[in-house]
Motif scaffolding. Structure first.
Motif, PDB file in Angstrom:
ATOM      1  N   LEU A  74       0.817  -1.208   0.000  1.00  0.00           N
ATOM      2  CA  LEU A  74       0.000   0.000   0.000  1.00  0.00           C
ATOM      3  C   LEU A  74       0.854   1.263   0.000  1.00  0.00           C
ATOM      4  N   GLU A  75       2.001   1.228   0.680  1.00  0.00           N
ATOM      5  CA  GLU A  75       2.892   2.390   0.649  1.00  0.00           C
ATOM      6  C   GLU A  75       3.432   2.635  -0.753  1.00  0.00           C
ATOM      7  N   ARG A  76       3.730   1.580  -1.445  1.00  0.00           N
ATOM      8  CA  ARG A  76       4.207   1.727  -2.829  1.00  0.00           C
ATOM      9  C   ARG A  76       3.124   2.274  -3.743  1.00  0.00           C
ATOM     10  N   ARG A  77       1.861   2.014  -3.405  1.00  0.00           N
ATOM     11  CA  ARG A  77       0.739   2.498  -4.227  1.00  0.00           C
ATOM     12  C   ARG A  77       0.272   3.899  -3.825  1.00  0.00           C
ATOM     13  N   GLY A  78       0.961   4.531  -2.881  1.00  0.00           N
ATOM     14  CA  GLY A  78       0.637   5.904  -2.545  1.00  0.00           C
ATOM     15  C   GLY A  78      -0.227   6.086  -1.316  1.00  0.00           C
ATOM     16  N   PHE A  79      -0.273   5.118  -0.438  1.00  0.00           N
ATOM     17  CA  PHE A  79      -1.012   5.221   0.819  1.00  0.00           C
ATOM     18  C   PHE A  79       0.015   5.445   1.919  1.00  0.00           C
ATOM     19  N   PRO A  80       0.326   6.717   2.245  1.00  0.00           N
ATOM     20  CA  PRO A  80       1.450   6.985   3.145  1.00  0.00           C
ATOM     21  C   PRO A  80       1.224   6.548   4.586  1.00  0.00           C
ATOM     22  N   GLY A  81      -0.007   6.385   5.017  1.00  0.00           N
ATOM     23  CA  GLY A  81      -0.269   6.046   6.406  1.00  0.00           C
ATOM     24  C   GLY A  81      -0.376   4.565   6.692  1.00  0.00           C
ATOM     25  N   ALA A  82       0.033   3.737   5.760  1.00  0.00           N
ATOM     26  CA  ALA A  82      -0.150   2.293   5.929  1.00  0.00           C
ATOM     27  C   ALA A  82       0.650   1.738   7.102  1.00  0.00           C
ATOM     28  N   ARG A  83       1.861   2.196   7.263  1.00  0.00           N
ATOM     29  CA  ARG A  83       2.684   1.668   8.368  1.00  0.00           C
ATOM     30  C   ARG A  83       2.211   2.165   9.725  1.00  0.00           C
ATOM     31  N   VAL A 119      -5.228 -13.135   8.025  1.00  0.00           N
ATOM     32  CA  VAL A 119      -6.003 -12.675   6.867  1.00  0.00           C
ATOM     33  C   VAL A 119      -6.910 -11.514   7.258  1.00  0.00           C
ATOM     34  N   LEU A 120      -7.506 -11.585   8.432  1.00  0.00           N
ATOM     35  CA  LEU A 120      -8.365 -10.512   8.916  1.00  0.00           C
ATOM     36  C   LEU A 120      -7.584  -9.208   9.094  1.00  0.00           C
ATOM     37  N   GLY A 121      -6.369  -9.285   9.600  1.00  0.00           N
ATOM     38  CA  GLY A 121      -5.545  -8.087   9.759  1.00  0.00           C
ATOM     39  C   GLY A 121      -5.179  -7.455   8.430  1.00  0.00           C
ATOM     40  N   TRP A 180      -6.403  -3.165   4.155  1.00  0.00           N
ATOM     41  CA  TRP A 180      -6.893  -2.804   2.831  1.00  0.00           C
ATOM     42  C   TRP A 180      -8.221  -2.046   2.926  1.00  0.00           C
ATOM     43  N   LEU A 181      -9.077  -2.409   3.877  1.00  0.00           N
ATOM     44  CA  LEU A 181     -10.330  -1.684   4.061  1.00  0.00           C
ATOM     45  C   LEU A 181     -10.094  -0.265   4.565  1.00  0.00           C
ATOM     46  N   MET A 182      -9.089  -0.090   5.418  1.00  0.00           N
ATOM     47  CA  MET A 182      -8.780   1.249   5.899  1.00  0.00           C
ATOM     48  C   MET A 182      -8.354   2.139   4.743  1.00  0.00           C
ATOM     49  N   LEU A 218     -11.692   3.110   3.069  1.00  0.00           N
ATOM     50  CA  LEU A 218     -12.668   3.868   3.841  1.00  0.00           C
ATOM     51  C   LEU A 218     -12.160   5.194   4.381  1.00  0.00           C
ATOM     52  N   CYS A 219     -10.871   5.308   4.636  1.00  0.00           N
ATOM     53  CA  CYS A 219     -10.343   6.531   5.249  1.00  0.00           C
ATOM     54  C   CYS A 219      -9.944   7.535   4.171  1.00  0.00           C
ATOM     55  N   PRO A 220     -10.412   8.750   4.316  1.00  0.00           N
ATOM     56  CA  PRO A 220      -9.938   9.781   3.372  1.00  0.00           C
ATOM     57  C   PRO A 220      -8.468  10.118   3.613  1.00  0.00           C
ATOM     58  N   GLU A 221      -7.834  10.645   2.639  1.00  0.00           N
ATOM     59  CA  GLU A 221      -6.397  10.932   2.710  1.00  0.00           C
ATOM     60  C   GLU A 221      -6.074  11.924   3.820  1.00  0.00           C
ATOM     61  N   ARG A 222      -6.982  12.831   4.137  1.00  0.00           N
ATOM     62  CA  ARG A 222      -6.678  13.857   5.135  1.00  0.00           C
ATOM     63  C   ARG A 222      -6.599  13.291   6.549  1.00  0.00           C
ATOM     64  N   LEU A 223      -7.192  12.114   6.803  1.00  0.00           N
ATOM     65  CA  LEU A 223      -7.149  11.535   8.129  1.00  0.00           C
ATOM     66  C   LEU A 223      -5.910  10.690   8.369  1.00  0.00           C
TER      67      LEU A 223
END
Length: 97
Positions: free
Chosen positions: A28-37, A79-81, A86-88, A91-96
């Motif tokens: 997800l970080e590689r795809r541009g989701f900076p808050g994944a970690r 798998v649930l984690g 991926w759901l976060m 569902l979460c906007p980038e500003r959060l």
């Protein structure tokens, strides 16, 4: 020898439990989701508590197939984690983040 077996069991347990969510965070970080970690600080301890709680509860209830239950619980929680992460992203906007 018994201690080495326990160390190996704990290492495999943690690798199976936390591996997929860490790989999902990296992807997800590689795809541009900076808050994944940052979400790993919440998801990994929750996975550990959920898996260990289910295993201890099954042991207290006297399940006969405890090793199978440990494996299934670990994989399902893993798998649930990863799915939660991926759901976060969805569902979460980038500003959060």
């Amino acid at each position: 020898m018994r201690i080495l077996q326990m160390i190996l069991f704990v290492a495999v347990f943690l690798a199976v439990l936390c591996g997929p969510v860490v790989l999902a965070a990296r992807k997800l970080e590689r795809r541009g989701f900076p808050g994944a970690r940052r979400w790993l600080r919440v998801i990994v301890p929750a996975q550990l508590v959920l898996a260990l709680g289910a295993i201890v509860l099954a042991d207290e209830l006297g399940e006969h197939a405890l090793p199978l239950l440990i494996v299934v619980t670990t994989i399902a929680t893993s798998v649930l984690g990863a799915a939660t992460l991926w759901l976060m992203r969805a569902l979460c906007p980038e500003r959060l983040l």
